[in-house]
Design an enzyme around this catalytic site. Sequence first.
Site, PDB file in Angstrom:
ATOM      1  CB  THR A   1      -3.069   3.718  -1.371  1.00  0.00           C
ATOM      2  OG1 THR A   1      -3.837   4.042  -0.196  1.00  0.00           O
ATOM      3  CG2 THR A   1      -3.167   4.885  -2.356  1.00  0.00           C
TER       4      THR A   1
ATOM      5  CB  VAL B   1      -5.809   4.325   2.604  1.00  0.00           C
ATOM      6  CG1 VAL B   1      -7.258   4.747   2.806  1.00  0.00           C
ATOM      7  CG2 VAL B   1      -4.862   5.304   3.285  1.00  0.00           C
ATOM      8  CB  CYS B   2      -7.725   1.123  -0.699  1.00  0.00           C
ATOM      9  SG  CYS B   2      -8.010   2.899  -0.856  1.00  0.00           S
ATOM     10  CG  LEU B   3      -4.291  -4.589   0.148  1.00  0.00           C
ATOM     11  CD1 LEU B   3      -5.424  -5.484  -0.378  1.00  0.00           C
ATOM     12  CD2 LEU B   3      -3.030  -4.800  -0.673  1.00  0.00           C
TER      13      LEU B   3
END
Length: 196
Positions: free
Chosen positions: A115, A118-120
């Site tokens: 997401t 959170v991930c990018l």
Amino acid sequence: MKSTGELDPRDTAIVLIDHQIGTMGWVRSIEQKEMEKNAAALAKVAVALDMPLVLTSSMEEYAQGPLMPQLKEIAPDNYESRIKRGGIVNCWNDKNFSDAVRATGKKTLIMAGVTTDVCLAPPAISVKDEGFNIITIADASGSPSKMADDMAIRRMEKSGVTVTTTNAIIAELAKDWTSDDGSKLIQIVMSDLLPE
């Protein structure tokens, strides 16, 4: 590193983070099919222009699941050599991933992730802090809520990360639709991005 405004495809890599079947199912800030279509288009751009493409996934054996199958079809070698992370959230803190990105030798990274919040955002900011020119693609990423997406985008922009869209970055890479690169990219725009 400050962007000069001119994007050089020869000094740019594309990085796709956690476009996994399960993770994408948690996204509510953008239509999932739209996000998938745009992520796939970015992979096609990398292949068409012979740009490095780094793929990573997190905990594939759990709810996150495997990377979206389109990536295996578009870039099978990159898919097979994807960086599989255990539970490291900020993928830049995974040595295998950061080594793979550094090994491209490119100074500009076009990044998208699921997401966004959170991930990018965390790796985009970390890589920016290391001196890379970072461009994130909002419509090839997504979060569980619009607020999460908005906050992540604000956080990235405040850190000097450029945020744009798939169509815009493809046009920027093309520079001239009649050039060799442009003629390859216009086909992706026409077949994958524009409404029928």
